[in-house]
Design an enzyme around this catalytic site. Structure first.
Site, PDB file in Angstrom:
ATOM      1  N   GLY A 163       0.804  -1.221   0.000  1.00  0.00           N
ATOM      2  CA  GLY A 163       0.000   0.000   0.000  1.00  0.00           C
ATOM      3  C   GLY A 163       0.831   1.262   0.000  1.00  0.00           C
TER       4      GLY A 163
ATOM      5  N   HIS B 196       4.215   1.864  -8.099  1.00  0.00           N
ATOM      6  CA  HIS B 196       3.207   0.800  -8.026  1.00  0.00           C
ATOM      7  C   HIS B 196       2.254   0.885  -9.230  1.00  0.00           C
ATOM      8  CE1 HIS B 196       4.027   1.356  -3.565  1.00  0.00           C
ATOM      9  NE2 HIS B 196       4.194   0.054  -3.700  1.00  0.00           N
TER      10      HIS B 196
ATOM     11  N   GLN C 263       7.815  -9.528   7.742  1.00  0.00           N
ATOM     12  CA  GLN C 263       9.044  -9.055   7.092  1.00  0.00           C
ATOM     13  C   GLN C 263       9.659  -7.845   7.784  1.00  0.00           C
ATOM     14  OE1 GLN C 263       6.785  -8.345   3.276  1.00  0.00           O
ATOM     15  NE2 GLN C 263       8.202  -6.651   3.056  1.00  0.00           N
TER      16      GLN C 263
ATOM     17  N   GLY D 258       8.855  -4.614  -8.514  1.00  0.00           N
ATOM     18  CA  GLY D 258       9.737  -3.500  -8.873  1.00  0.00           C
ATOM     19  C   GLY D 258      11.195  -3.914  -8.684  1.00  0.00           C
TER      20      GLY D 258
ATOM     21  N   GLN E 173      14.994  -8.668  -3.569  1.00  0.00           N
ATOM     22  CA  GLN E 173      13.668  -9.286  -3.367  1.00  0.00           C
ATOM     23  C   GLN E 173      13.199  -9.933  -4.671  1.00  0.00           C
ATOM     24  OE1 GLN E 173      10.208  -7.424  -1.197  1.00  0.00           O
ATOM     25  NE2 GLN E 173       9.579  -6.837  -3.235  1.00  0.00           N
TER      26      GLN E 173
HETATM   27  O1  PAF Z   1       7.833  -4.995  -2.012  1.00  0.00           O
HETATM   28  C1  PAF Z   1       6.881  -5.022  -1.209  1.00  0.00           C
HETATM   29  O2  PAF Z   1       6.065  -4.109  -1.132  1.00  0.00           O
HETATM   30  C2  PAF Z   1       6.709  -6.217  -0.297  1.00  0.00           C
HETATM   31  O3  PAF Z   1       7.936  -6.712   0.107  1.00  0.00           O
HETATM   32  C3  PAF Z   1       5.825  -7.327  -0.892  1.00  0.00           C
HETATM   33  C4  PAF Z   1       6.451  -7.918  -2.143  1.00  0.00           C
HETATM   34  C5  PAF Z   1       4.456  -6.775  -1.228  1.00  0.00           C
HETATM   35  C6  PAF Z   1       5.664  -8.470   0.131  1.00  0.00           C
HETATM   36  O4  PAF Z   1       5.077  -8.017   1.306  1.00  0.00           O
END
Ligand code: PAF
Length: 286
Positions: free
Chosen positions: A31, A37, A61, A149, A155
């Site tokens: 969000g 996004h 996380q 992204g 990630q």
């Molecule tokens: O990049 C993010 O916003 C978060 O790490 C994700 C991939 C939505 C996982 O919670």
């Protein structure tokens, strides 16, 4: 745009969407949406006819003392933006829907090795939280393609590895970083910057661009260019967690002959931790 908050409803809505749309794309988010996004959502349309987005600030996380409580939650504004962007389905789950047996009892997914370096070394357990939630969300939504992204380069690579290792059939697509006019990578955490810090923040990207130029033009070796970039950041008031040139494929330190590289950095400016990276190509040996 339909909105669902439970797994049961999500599954119902996704089956309905599937009946209308042969290919579904998924964009998981936490969000506080920005143009980065929205670019993922826009690009999702290139890959699929139906687009599903999730907003969930994943507690798994965040480490102790990190910004889980402060993380901006702006669901009403986010929903309005997603509706205008033509998203078909928005999933807004509670903790109980994502982790029905609780966060500590939840089966987790961890990619060994790459989860423990760079950001993983600074934020122990962070990537385990990311891969665990992304795995669950991918299983619930069952999209054909999911977009991430490349600002969060590590990630993105970890999710690709997870999908490969677990034989998942979703295609993972990385999308280039969206930037402000002065080069600062867009991030929800930029909102933590004071006005003065916001003026300094683009220096992170500038340092990475200079490093890329120095290496690609053969004016500095990797070690020297890293040291110069770190010194430039420190001189401007950043507290770097790391700044490191790695191999693009696996984020291992480059060895002689490696050409496809990426310079990754994480640096603190005041209370904000900024991340960025640039891909670079080692000049060929004559
Ligand atoms: O990049 C993010 O916003 C978060 O790490 C994700 C991939 C939505 C996982 O919670």
């Amino acid at each position: 745009m339909d909105i669902c908050t439970t797994v049961a409803d999500l599954k119902r809505q996704v089956s309905g969407l599937r009946a209308r749309c042969p290919r579904i794309a998924f964009v998981p988010t936490m969000g506080n949406l920005h143009a980065g996004h929205l670019r993922l959502v826009e690009r999702a349309r290139d890959h699929a006819d139906g687009v599903v987005v999730s907003i969930y600030v994943n507690p798994l996380q965040f480490g102790p003392g990190e910004d889980f409580d402060a993380y901006p939650r702006t669901v009403a504004a986010d929903s309005a933006q997603l509706r205008s962007a033509g998203v078909d389905l928005l999933f807004l789950p509670s903790d109980a829907e994502v982790y029905p047996r609780g966060q500590t009892a939840q089966t987790f997914v961890e990619v060994p090795g790459m989860s423990d370096i760079l950001c993983g070394a600074v934020r122990p357990g962070h990537f385990r939280g990311v891969t665990t939630v992304v795995n669950r969300l991918l299983n619930l939504v069952a999209p054909d393609v999911a977009l991430f992204g490349k600002k969060d380069y590590q990630q993105w690579l970890l999710i690709r590895l997870m999908v490969e290792d677990l034989g998942m059939s979703v295609k993972i697509v990385g999308i280039d970083t969206e930037r402000a006019a002065d080069g600062l990578a867009l991030s929800s955490r930029n909102g933590y910057l004071s006005d003065a810090e916001r003026q300094i923040a683009p220096a992170l990207f500038a340092a990475l661009c200079r490093l890329k130029e120095r290496i690609e033009q053969g004016r500095a070796g990797v070690g020297q260019a890293e040291a110069e970039a770190l010194a430039a950041l420190t001189a401007q008031g950043f507290r770097p967690d790391y700044l490191s040139v790695r191999r693009r494929a696996d984020l291992a330190p480059p060895v002689r002959g490696d050409r496809k590289l990426v310079a990754l950095a994480a640096a603190r400016l005041g209370r904000t931790r900024l991340l960025d990276n640039v891909e670079l190509d080692m000049p060929g040996q004559e």
